[in-house]
Design a protein around this motif. Structure first.
Motif, mmCIF file in Angstrom:
data_model
loop_
_atom_site.group_PDB
_atom_site.id
_atom_site.type_symbol
_atom_site.label_atom_id
_atom_site.label_comp_id
_atom_site.label_asym_id
_atom_site.label_seq_id
_atom_site.Cartn_x
_atom_site.Cartn_y
_atom_site.Cartn_z
ATOM 1 N N ASN A 142 6.756 9.457 2.827
ATOM 2 C CA ASN A 142 5.877 8.609 2.798
ATOM 3 C C ASN A 142 6.306 7.403 3.680
ATOM 4 O O ASN A 142 7.071 6.949 3.607
ATOM 5 C CB ASN A 142 5.653 7.827 1.253
ATOM 6 N N ILE A 143 5.296 6.913 4.509
ATOM 7 C CA ILE A 143 5.449 5.882 5.536
ATOM 8 C C ILE A 143 4.204 4.915 5.589
ATOM 9 O O ILE A 143 2.937 5.177 5.630
ATOM 10 C CB ILE A 143 5.508 6.344 6.911
ATOM 11 N N LEU B 204 0.971 6.615 5.026
ATOM 12 C CA LEU B 204 0.569 8.196 5.321
ATOM 13 C C LEU B 204 1.506 8.850 4.459
ATOM 14 O O LEU B 204 2.918 8.720 4.562
ATOM 15 C CB LEU B 204 0.804 8.330 6.766
ATOM 16 N N GLN B 205 1.208 9.785 3.499
ATOM 17 C CA GLN B 205 1.878 10.592 2.677
ATOM 18 C C GLN B 205 1.733 11.947 3.289
ATOM 19 O O GLN B 205 0.655 12.404 3.272
ATOM 20 C CB GLN B 205 1.694 10.423 1.154
ATOM 21 N N ALA C 239 0.810 -1.219 0.101
ATOM 22 C CA ALA C 239 -0.108 -0.113 -0.093
ATOM 23 C C ALA C 239 0.979 1.208 -0.052
ATOM 24 O O ALA C 239 1.976 1.350 0.564
ATOM 25 C CB ALA C 239 -0.786 0.033 1.129
ATOM 26 N N CYS C 240 0.326 2.059 -0.863
ATOM 27 C CA CYS C 240 1.064 3.631 -0.866
ATOM 28 C C CYS C 240 0.046 4.615 -0.695
ATOM 29 O O CYS C 240 -0.959 4.370 -0.930
ATOM 30 C CB CYS C 240 2.222 3.901 -1.947
ATOM 31 N N ALA C 241 0.664 5.958 -0.572
ATOM 32 C CA ALA C 241 -0.283 7.034 -0.540
ATOM 33 C C ALA C 241 -1.017 7.040 -1.696
ATOM 34 O O ALA C 241 -2.475 7.507 -1.678
ATOM 35 C CB ALA C 241 0.442 8.131 -0.085
ATOM 36 N N CYS C 242 -0.393 6.573 -2.884
ATOM 37 C CA CYS C 242 -1.344 6.879 -4.140
ATOM 38 C C CYS C 242 -1.768 5.531 -4.582
ATOM 39 O O CYS C 242 -2.362 5.373 -5.898
ATOM 40 C CB CYS C 242 -0.668 7.563 -5.023
ATOM 41 N N GLY C 243 -1.604 4.713 -3.983
ATOM 42 C CA GLY C 243 -1.809 3.248 -4.536
ATOM 43 C C GLY C 243 -3.371 2.925 -4.520
ATOM 44 O O GLY C 243 -4.239 3.553 -3.751
ATOM 45 N N THR C 244 -3.787 2.081 -5.510
ATOM 46 C CA THR C 244 -5.300 2.030 -5.626
ATOM 47 C C THR C 244 -5.627 0.514 -6.262
ATOM 48 O O THR C 244 -4.771 -0.201 -6.391
ATOM 49 C CB THR C 244 -5.658 2.966 -7.160
ATOM 50 N N SER C 245 -6.853 0.436 -6.171
ATOM 51 C CA SER C 245 -7.249 -0.954 -6.566
ATOM 52 C C SER C 245 -8.078 -1.070 -7.705
ATOM 53 O O SER C 245 -9.020 -0.126 -7.582
ATOM 54 C CB SER C 245 -7.795 -1.668 -5.302
ATOM 55 N N ALA C 246 -7.961 -1.759 -8.584
ATOM 56 C CA ALA C 246 -8.857 -2.103 -9.436
ATOM 57 C C ALA C 246 -8.860 -3.502 -9.790
ATOM 58 O O ALA C 246 -8.246 -4.281 -9.158
ATOM 59 C CB ALA C 246 -8.426 -1.191 -10.875
#
Length: 976
Positions: free
Chosen positions: A871-872, A865-866, A47-54
């Motif tokens: 980014n952590i 958290l970004q 997971a990252c601050a801009c991570g998304t799921s599709a």
């Protein structure tokens, strides 16, 4: 089947595309973001601050205003933001809506970087759907030491298909347990990855054999411009395991402007070993008496284990002149052959060992993690042929070296020759008194337990993987085409020292040429003759050609009726010779595999968007194998969106797994598992050392008549996104296999043997020599010999759950949280006689999983958290506990205190394991970033698991980090 993003040049006519189903999103920018909002079912790790799921989850929220839009996939072309279709694994047709009827998880290169995971193996094996039968690199005692494999849905590595750029790869030259073929994840370029797609559904209708549990498709960059460097170092808090890693990626040429693009990637990683002695109890010993368990430490005569100081017991030779027929005198007790020295402790009055012996911890010679060195290069050159077509060639070479330690060899072995009763004769062939035998003056033989110092154990495996692909993509009229030729060769050099040569051992004991009283007096030549280094080279090859086309057929209310079809031909070979061809080496059985075949196949797929809310996808594939015949695999998938926020999806498919060369070729293999005889059998032998836990061999021969495994798979899922910031998906699956290939039930063979009944057809038992303490009792089994057969059926059911939320606190601060969880509801194997074995929550299937078992739950929870340039991510991994039972071995608890008969531990369970990782990245400038991670941040210890045989008292498949302990890494990333 994978097709790279194809963006036609703006100065040229665009090829006629498929009329893709209509989109409800209004803005072009939003559509571009949706295209890049790809799912990740290991989001806890990635997971990252801009991570998304599709693919599994609904589209993500727009990025904060201060963040740039995600760029299109890198094709070596710049300056374009046009929306392009993409082909998602599990379908051969390009699409903009990446949510297919099948559940697909997509992990991007950026997400991998932010996860702290550095190899394809680390990333894939963190997927919650990876379960029973997964192969960890730490399992150096297995047939495929140093390799790594993925097993989706718990169906072992041979039911998950691994692709590179949508095409097959050569299998690892050694089969897991001498049976199961798989692709070694360690040899796949990780620095050049664009994304990884994990299809958690049957897919034989497109890809053919082995895609029963799912497909892992590693997609490498189609092009690159620029230069990137990275360097990382790390170490464990408790010592050992230091890692060094460096990568470089550079490329040039604009495919659109210059007509070409080329890039090159290189990576190097070295991981130091962690010795068993570097960790504390219980990972560094076989003496678990302080926890209520067994004392299996070396040196005990009752355990048929030796120390470098030897243990002798007076007796006679049952057959004069034959030193392997020693019989202890009635009432005789053991004593050390020489004074106990460094690394040992004198033990007297042990209830299980009358007399005395030098206790010796042989586990200190083993590794918790082996020393691994991984290095490789990858390059790709793309050439523009015309405005609508391009050609490319790519090549990679990877070398993975795994070096692992092992103990010096000991005299005692059960296979292939029994030396548990070996004895020092009273006199030598020339009639002189044997100086090694303290009882020689009395004319007595001396039964001896002994470990040979100065003869190292372990192994050195060096795997070489070379792969070359050349192909063309483009369009002609309404048709789009993709064709490629693949050559993949894998060569494994194996070097195994420290296995005693039986003839040399008997000669040294008979002739008195080895000095047991002073081991340092023995010459290097004698030691090399006793423990020669065994070597072999095993190979695996794949050559393939394919041609694939797509086109629109007609307009439907929801878009174009799309057609995809293709054909492919491949040739596969494997040659894995015996390491111990004449059974001269002690403690090593037979294992050889040889085979080749040609496979041809053709498929067709139709995707029909009957309505904007209703999509139906139908596909089918015909395969012909030169060794067993033909197969047809159909599939249908449906997706229905009654409202924009809600979607239902489901699939039904048939699949198959072709027999491996180990199963139907010219092969046989012998594996070992630590085995405890039934309590009733132990009682007949007065619970002597003869019936304490010992290595039991399982010999399996190929069966030319074995048929392919066939499967029926169902999935049903619901996707729900009430707001742009919240999304959820849940998918149910059911897989049923018939004709499951496996060794004829060893448990049935053993039961018949113990009960004096006829053994099952084509099976046999090789019995040990009689128990000296109970010579009239039934001897213990040494080898269970049973062929591969098509067993009745296997069925597994489960649920995948994905929950995701994202929150913007302000323009520069964003928080995301994602939960991924897989629950296996049932995993049942039905044997030929109708017996049903339930494996969920147990250590079964014991042989198929390397004793790792089948956890009911695996999951992860990531919180990222970004804050501006920082980014952590904190990730929690969870694996549920297991019963210490193995239904495919025997009923009841398989871990007991053999002295008291009590379960060990009393609960007969391995506890669950929870790990927390923290990773971070700070962008010093636009081009320079520093990274860091703390893996297993709370230093959780791996739970006690005395039943798993891949490590000492813990389960490396699911809790390796608990034995490694807290681990720190720091690194730098530079992009020019």
């Amino acid at each position: 089947m994978l097709r790279f993003l194809h963006i036609p040049p703006p100065h040229s006519p665009s090829p006629t595309p498929l009329r893709l189903r209509r989109l409800t999103m209004k803005t072009h920018a939003h559509m571009a973001l949706r295209r890049h909002g790809l799912a990740m079912s290991i989001a806890a790790a990635l997971a990252c601050a801009c991570g998304t799921s599709a693919a599994q989850n609904a589209p993500p929220p727009p990025a904060p205003a201060t963040q740039p839009q995600a760029p299109p996939a890198d094709t070596g072309q710049k300056g374009t933001t046009e929306l392009a279709a993409i082909t998602v694994t599990g379908s051969a047709l390009p699409r903009i809506d990446v949510e297919t009827p099948s559940p697909v998880t997509t992990i991007t290169a950026d997400q991998i970087q932010k996860s702290g995971l550095t190899t394809v193996s680390d990333v894939i094996r963190a997927v919650s759907a990876d379960n029973s039968g997964s192969i960890p690199p730490a399992f150096t005692g297995g047939f495929a030491a140093g390799s790594s494999g993925v097993a989706l849905r718990g169906l072992t590595v041979n039911s998950t298909l691994v692709l590179i750029n949508g095409r097959r790869a050569a299998n690892y030259p050694l089969a897991d347990d001498g049976q199961r073929s798989f692709v070694d994840l360690n040899t796949i370029p990780s620095n050049a990855i664009e994304r990884i797609e994990v299809l958690k559904d049957g897919a034989s209708s497109l890809y053919g054999a082995d895609a029963i549990a799912g497909v892992v498709n590693i997609i490498l960059r189609p092009g690159y411009q620029g230069t990137e460097f990275s360097a990382d170092v790390g170490t464990s808090q408790h010592g050992g395991g230091a890692t060094r890693r460096a990568t470089v990626l550079f490329g040039g040429g604009d495919l659109r402007k210059d007509g070409w693009n080329a890039y090159f990637s290189a990576e190097y990683q070295k991981d130091d070993r962690i010795k068993v002695g570097d960790r504390g109890y219980p990972y560094n010993t076989n003496d678990l008496t302080r926890s209520g368990g067994n004392n299996l430490i070396g040196g005990q005569p009752s355990q048929n284990s030796g120390s470098p100081y030897g243990t002798v017991t007076p007796g006679t030779l049952g057959t004069p002149g034959d030193v392997t027929t020693g019989i202890a005198d009635p009432g005789a007790v053991a004593q050390p052959l020489s004074a106990c020295g460094a690394g040992s402790t004198l033990v007297t009055n042990d209830p299980n060992n009358p007399g005395s012996y030098c206790a010796f911890n042989r586990t200190r010679y083993f590794d918790i993690s082996p020393e691994m060195e991984r290095q490789g290069i990858y390059g790709r050159f793309s050439l523009k042929i015309s405005d609508t077509s391009q050609a490319y060639i790519d090549a990679s070479y990877y070398q993975v070296r795994t070096q692992f330690r092992g103990p010096p060899p000991q005299i005692q072995a059960s296979t292939p020759n029994n030396t548990n009763a070996i004895a020092l004769p009273a006199t030598l062939p020339d009639g002189s008194i044997n100086p090694n035998n303290p009882f020689a003056a009395d004319g007595k033989a001396a039964l001896i337990n002994y470990t040979f110092p100065g003869i190292p154990g372990g192994g050195d495996n060096k795997n070489h993987n070379m792969r070359i692909t050349g192909g063309m993509t483009g369009s002609w009229g309404d048709w789009s085409y993709d064709t490629a030729l693949v050559f993949n060769h894998e060569s494994l050099d194996i070097s195994t020292p420290g296995l005693l040569n039986y003839n040399a051992l008997v000669a040294a004991v008979t002739n008195g040429t080895y000095n047991f009283l002073n081991s340092s007096a023995n010459s290097p030549e004698l030691l090399r003759a006793l423990g020669p280094t065994l070597q072999k080279t095993s190979t695996s090859d794949l050559q393939s050609f394919d041609f694939r086309v797509t086109r629109p057929l007609m307009d439907l209310p929801g878009g174009s009726l799309g057609l995809a079809t293709g054909l492919d031909v491949r040739h596969e070979e494997q040659n894995d010779p015996d390491l111990n061809p004449d059974l001269a080496a002690q403690g090593l059985g037979i294992a050889h595999t040889k085979g080749h075949r040609t496979v041809s196949g053709a498929y067709v797929e139709l995707d029909a968007p009957f309505l904007e809310s209703l999509e139906v996808d139908v596909s089918g594939r015909y395969d012909h194998y030169s060794d067993f015949g033909k197969n047809f695999s159909p599939k249908i998938g449906i997706k229905w969106k009654p409202i924009e926020q809600l979607a239902f999806r489901g699939t039904f498919s048939k699949g198959f797994r072709a027999p491996s060369f180990a199963e139907n070729g010219s092969s046989e293999s012998e594996g070992f598992a630590t085995y405890t005889p039934p309590p009733e059998f132990q009682a007949l032998h007065n619970n002597s050392g003869y019936v304490q836990p010992y290595p039991l061999a399982f010999l399996t021969a190929a069966n030319p008549k074995v048929k392919p495994e066939r499967s029926k798979s169902y999935t049903f899922g619901i996707l729900f996104q009430p707001t742009q910031d919240l999304s959820a998906s849940i998918d149910y699956y059911r897989i049923k296999k018939t004709g499951v290939i496996g060794q004829q039930s060893p448990a049935a063979v053993l039961d018949a043997y113990y009960n004096g009944q006829p053994l099952p057809p084509a099976s046999s038992i090789v019995a040990d020599v009689p128990d000296p303490a109970a010579p009239n009792a039934l001897p213990r089994p040494l080898v269970v010999d049973a062929p591969y057969v098509n067993q009745n059926a296997l069925e597994t059911k489960g649920i995948d759950l994905d929950l995701k939320g994202g929150f913007n606190f302000n323009e520069s601060t964003r928080f995301t949280s994602e939960i991924n969880l897989t629950r296996i509801i049932t995993w049942v194997l039905t044997l030929e006689d109708g017996t049903k074995l339930q494996f969920v929550g147990t250590h079964g299937p014991y042989g198929l999983s390397s004793g790792a078992g089948t956890p009911r739950y695996r999951g992860s929870w990531a919180n990222s958290l970004q804050i501006g340039k920082l980014n952590i991510t904190g990730t929690v991994y969870y694996t549920s506990g297991l019963k210490l039972t193995a239904p495919d071995v025997a009923p009841g608890c398989q871990s007991t205190n053999t002295t008291t008969g009590d379960n060990f531990p009393l609960s007969c369970r391995m506890s669950s394991f929870t790990e927390v990782d923290f990773t971070g990245r700070y962008d010093l400038t636009e081009k320079v970033a520093i990274t860091g991670s703390i893996m297993n941040a709370f230093d959780r210890k791996a739970p006690l698991d005395p039943l798993n045989y891949a490590a000492f008292n813990y389960n490396p498949t699911y809790s390796q980090s608990g034995a490694v302990g807290r681990f720190f890494t720091v690194g730098v990333r530079v992009k020019l």
